[in-house]
Design a protein around this motif. Structure first.
Motif, PDB file in Angstrom:
ATOM      1  N   ARG A   9      83.444  44.346 -17.733  1.00 42.78           N
ATOM      2  CA  ARG A   9      84.364  44.293 -16.589  1.00 42.78           C
ATOM      3  C   ARG A   9      85.444  45.369 -16.653  1.00 42.78           C
ATOM      4  N   THR A  10      85.850  45.757 -17.869  1.00 41.63           N
ATOM      5  CA  THR A  10      86.897  46.778 -18.012  1.00 41.63           C
ATOM      6  C   THR A  10      86.320  48.185 -18.134  1.00 41.63           C
ATOM      7  N   GLY A  11      84.990  48.306 -18.090  1.00 41.17           N
ATOM      8  CA  GLY A  11      84.363  49.621 -18.111  1.00 41.17           C
ATOM      9  C   GLY A  11      84.231  50.252 -19.482  1.00 41.17           C
ATOM     10  N   LEU A  12      84.493  49.501 -20.551  1.00 41.14           N
ATOM     11  CA  LEU A  12      84.338  50.064 -21.895  1.00 41.14           C
ATOM     12  C   LEU A  12      82.871  50.356 -22.170  1.00 41.14           C
ATOM     13  N   ILE A  13      82.039  49.358 -21.972  1.00 43.43           N
ATOM     14  CA  ILE A  13      80.598  49.523 -22.168  1.00 43.43           C
ATOM     15  C   ILE A  13      79.894  48.757 -21.059  1.00 43.43           C
ATOM     16  N   GLU A  14      79.212  49.498 -20.208  1.00 40.96           N
ATOM     17  CA  GLU A  14      78.486  48.878 -19.102  1.00 40.96           C
ATOM     18  C   GLU A  14      76.998  48.967 -19.377  1.00 40.96           C
ATOM     19  N   PRO A  15      76.236  47.951 -18.959  1.00 39.82           N
ATOM     20  CA  PRO A  15      74.790  47.998 -19.191  1.00 39.82           C
ATOM     21  C   PRO A  15      74.146  49.130 -18.391  1.00 39.82           C
ATOM     22  N   SER A  16      73.310  49.913 -19.035  1.00 36.18           N
ATOM     23  CA  SER A  16      72.721  51.070 -18.361  1.00 36.18           C
ATOM     24  C   SER A  16      71.425  50.733 -17.632  1.00 36.18           C
ATOM     25  N   ILE A  17      70.811  49.599 -17.947  1.00 33.80           N
ATOM     26  CA  ILE A  17      69.548  49.267 -17.282  1.00 33.80           C
ATOM     27  C   ILE A  17      69.793  48.451 -16.019  1.00 33.80           C
ATOM     28  N   ARG A  18      70.596  47.384 -16.139  1.00 32.95           N
ATOM     29  CA  ARG A  18      70.881  46.570 -14.956  1.00 32.95           C
ATOM     30  C   ARG A  18      72.215  45.868 -15.144  1.00 32.95           C
ATOM     31  N   SER A  19      73.086  46.021 -14.154  1.00 32.11           N
ATOM     32  CA  SER A  19      74.367  45.309 -14.207  1.00 32.11           C
ATOM     33  C   SER A  19      74.231  44.005 -13.441  1.00 32.11           C
ATOM     34  N   ALA A  20      75.144  43.098 -13.693  1.00 30.75           N
ATOM     35  CA  ALA A  20      75.126  41.813 -12.996  1.00 30.75           C
ATOM     36  C   ALA A  20      75.554  42.024 -11.552  1.00 30.75           C
ATOM     37  N   LYS A  21      74.826  41.392 -10.642  1.00 37.65           N
ATOM     38  CA  LYS A  21      75.133  41.518  -9.215  1.00 37.65           C
ATOM     39  C   LYS A  21      75.376  40.136  -8.625  1.00 37.65           C
ATOM     40  N   GLY A  22      76.359  39.441  -9.150  1.00 37.44           N
ATOM     41  CA  GLY A  22      76.676  38.126  -8.614  1.00 37.44           C
ATOM     42  C   GLY A  22      76.020  36.997  -9.372  1.00 37.44           C
ATOM     43  N   SER A  23      76.121  35.827  -8.800  1.00 44.80           N
ATOM     44  CA  SER A  23      75.638  34.615  -9.436  1.00 44.80           C
ATOM     45  C   SER A  23      74.128  34.656  -9.664  1.00 44.80           C
ATOM     46  N   GLY A  24      73.715  34.267 -10.852  1.00 41.84           N
ATOM     47  CA  GLY A  24      72.293  34.141 -11.137  1.00 41.84           C
ATOM     48  C   GLY A  24      71.618  35.391 -11.645  1.00 41.84           C
ATOM     49  N   THR A  25      72.300  36.509 -11.699  1.00 40.39           N
ATOM     50  CA  THR A  25      71.673  37.720 -12.228  1.00 40.39           C
ATOM     51  C   THR A  25      72.155  37.966 -13.651  1.00 40.39           C
ATOM     52  N   GLN A  26      71.382  38.715 -14.386  1.00 42.62           N
ATOM     53  CA  GLN A  26      71.673  38.971 -15.782  1.00 42.62           C
ATOM     54  C   GLN A  26      71.824  40.459 -16.033  1.00 42.62           C
TER      55      GLN A  26
END
Length: 170
Positions: free
Chosen positions: A37-54
């Protein structure tokens, strides 16, 4: 090169969900979520897009997360860690195994050769170092038994989230 051996090519379409990352690295899910959430380390393959996503983290993401944890464990401040992560991004992720991060407790230095490490130590700057190539091999071992997921999977984990995802696409 600071390390012997060749690092393997990585599958950039296969990743690990947050709970597996936390287990492999030794952090809480709350820490991982905060860092994303603070942008330190973001997932490069898929980020969460709301409820129910991983979120789906790549091997290299997990490698950087483990380095961040090591830096935190040694007392390096979060602003200095952010600076170190930016240096790693500028250097490029393809050659991470050839990097040693050195710190004097206040600053983090990125060294890419034995000479740079020696110069830093002789100058009285280096207090400790993290050989990223060694961390690479540790992460490989830690992740060997954990489940992976392909990027083309939509990450939807329940029927309600699937309906929401379909509605947002249309």
């Amino acid at each position: 090169m600071l390390f012997g051996g060749q690092v393997p090519d990585l599958d950039t379409e296969t990743g690990y969900r947050g709970p597996a990352v936390c287990r492999a690295v030794g952090i809480t899910y709350r820490q991982l979520d905060y860092w994303d959430r603070t942008g330190l380390i973001e997932p490069s393959i898929r980020s969460a897009k709301g409820s129910g996503t991983q979120r789906l983290y790549s091997f290299r993401d997990i490698l950087v997360i483990k380095v961040v944890k090591r830096l935190l464990d040694t007392g390096v401040s979060l602003p200095q860690i952010r600076s170190a992560i930016e240096q790693l991004k500028e250097y490029g992720v393809e050659d991470l195994a050839a990097v040693t991060l050195m710190s004097d407790g206040a600053s983090v230095y990125l060294c890419t050769s034995n000479d740079e490490v020696i110069d830093l130590i002789q100058g009285g700057q280096g207090v400790f170092g993290i050989a990223v190539g060694r961390v690479w091999r540790e992460v490989e071992g830690d992740l060997a038994e954990l489940p992976t997921e392909r990027a083309e999977d939509d990450g939807v984990v329940d029927e309600l989230a699937a309906r929401r995802a379909r509605r947002n696409v249309m």
